[in-house]
Scaffold this active site. Structure first.
Site, short mmCIF file in Angstrom:
data_model
loop_
_atom_site.label_atom_id
_atom_site.label_comp_id
_atom_site.label_asym_id
_atom_site.label_seq_id
_atom_site.Cartn_x
_atom_site.Cartn_y
_atom_site.Cartn_z
N HIS A 109 0.85 -1.20 0.00
CA HIS A 109 0.00 0.00 0.00
C HIS A 109 0.89 1.25 0.00
O HIS A 109 1.95 1.25 0.65
CB HIS A 109 -0.91 -0.02 1.23
CG HIS A 109 -2.02 0.99 1.12
ND1 HIS A 109 -1.82 2.32 1.37
CD2 HIS A 109 -3.31 0.86 0.74
CE1 HIS A 109 -2.95 2.97 1.17
NE2 HIS A 109 -3.87 2.11 0.79
N GLU A 181 -3.81 1.63 -7.38
CA GLU A 181 -4.18 2.74 -6.50
C GLU A 181 -3.24 3.91 -6.77
O GLU A 181 -2.18 4.01 -6.14
CB GLU A 181 -4.04 2.34 -5.04
CG GLU A 181 -5.10 1.40 -4.53
CD GLU A 181 -5.38 1.61 -3.04
OE1 GLU A 181 -6.56 1.55 -2.67
OE2 GLU A 181 -4.45 1.86 -2.26
N SER A 229 -10.43 6.99 -3.49
CA SER A 229 -11.62 7.84 -3.30
C SER A 229 -12.90 7.21 -3.83
O SER A 229 -13.81 7.91 -4.27
CB SER A 229 -11.42 9.21 -3.96
OG SER A 229 -10.36 9.90 -3.34
N GLY A 251 -11.77 5.34 2.98
CA GLY A 251 -12.67 6.13 3.83
C GLY A 251 -14.12 5.65 3.81
O GLY A 251 -14.75 5.51 4.87
P1 13P Z 1 -9.68 6.20 -0.01
O1 13P Z 1 -10.83 5.36 -0.55
O2 13P Z 1 -9.97 6.82 1.31
O3 13P Z 1 -9.19 7.16 -1.05
O4 13P Z 1 -8.47 5.19 0.27
C1 13P Z 1 -8.08 4.33 -0.76
C2 13P Z 1 -7.13 3.36 -0.18
O5 13P Z 1 -6.02 3.74 0.18
C3 13P Z 1 -7.58 1.97 -0.05
O6 13P Z 1 -6.54 1.13 0.23
#
Ligand code: 13P
Length: 280
Positions: A109, A181, A229, A251
């Site tokens: 991550h 990501e 997001s 989130g």
């Molecule tokens: P958000 O959905 O808060 O942008 O985070 C994405 C994330 O890092 C999932 O691993």
């Protein structure tokens, strides 16, 4: 083998893939808060055959949740673990210790790469440790805003991907999950909403790289998902991308309305695609 039967095997294989909806709770929710959230999710989320819902709570919460969750509805993922199976590594938990508790582990991550300085070799060793212990890696790859602006997206993805899977066999890669990501799209790093067309290009590039190194079958079988997001309003746009096998949610996974809404969106898209394939 005749071409038509090869095509039908691939079609059946693709159809069999379940959409993955993964909630990464990051460093949020203590044991009782986590238990309440799971209770709320269990009330709202049905037992779907075409969708796999995975929860990634904190390390502390994994064990109690493993006895609470309805295993027909949810699977668990670790957010991290140590690459050695045991030893003098104060404060760490190994994949070997997690093997009876989780199906999946998030590895690479961007928060671990940036805040905890995990480099390409560490991530490769963690992926190998997960596989060695029967845990499916969810390998995260993604470029920063600066790298994107410099036109380095493909180079970054190539380096992250190729190093991380270099110790695996084709069969092991087929079983894993690759999460694209982009760092700039993660809510806490910038939260810029990525356009599905742009995401598709990178996802296609990921499959292309896997295909070059491990063959077409492996590239079609490995699950590639998107994270950054994602909430219940925009999840459908990403889940509709051809070749997108799911979403990794940060989130919005802490909110049971939003997270169950994302599962509903995945179900709608699955049904729509099923109808289209059946000519309805
Ligand atoms: P958000 O959905 O808060 O942008 O985070 C994405 C994330 O890092 C999932 O691993």
């Amino acid at each position: 083998m005749a071409k038509s039967s090869t095509i039908s095997i691939v079609t059946v294989m693709l159809k069999m893939k379940r959409t993955l909806i993964i909630g990464n709770w990051k460093m949020n929710l203590n044991t009782s808060q986590a238990s309440i959230l799971v209770h709320r999710l269990e009330e709202r989320i049905k037992n779907h055959t075409n969708i796999e819902v995975v929860l990634a709570p904190s390390m502390l919460v994994l064990q109690p949740l493993s006895t609470q969750i309805d295993r027909r509805k949810f699977r668990l993922a670790a957010q991290n673990a140590h690459q050695k199976d045991e030893g003098a590594y104060t404060g760490e938990v190994s994949f070997a210790m997690l093997q009876d508790i989780v199906h999946y582990a998030i590895i690479g991550h961007s928060e671990r790469r940036i805040y905890f300085h995990e480099n390409l070799d560490t991530i490769r060793d963690k992926v190998a440790a997960a596989v060695r212990n029967g845990i499916t890696p969810i390998l995260c790859v993604g470029e920063s805003q600066t790298e994107r602006n410099a036109g380095e997206t493909k180079r970054v993805i190539h380096d992250q991907l190729v190093t991380a899977i270099s110790n695996l066999t084709s069969a092991e890669i087929e079983n894993m999950v690759i999460a694209y990501e982009p760092v700039w799209a993660i809510s806490t790093f910038g939260g810029i909403l990525a356009k599905p067309d742009d995401i598709k290009k990178v996802m296609d590039y990921i499959r292309h790289q896997v295909s070059e190194l491990y063959g077409k079958k492996t590239s079609e079988t490995v699950r590639v998902i998107y994270g950054g997001s994602v909430d219940d309003h925009i999840a459908g746009g990403y889940l509709d991308i051809d070749g997108c096998d799911g979403v990794l949610v940060g989130g919005a996974s802490l909110n049971y309305h939003k997270f169950s809404g994302i599962v509903d969106a995945a179900n709608r898209i699955h049904n729509k695609n099923g109808d289209e394939q059946n000519g309805r």
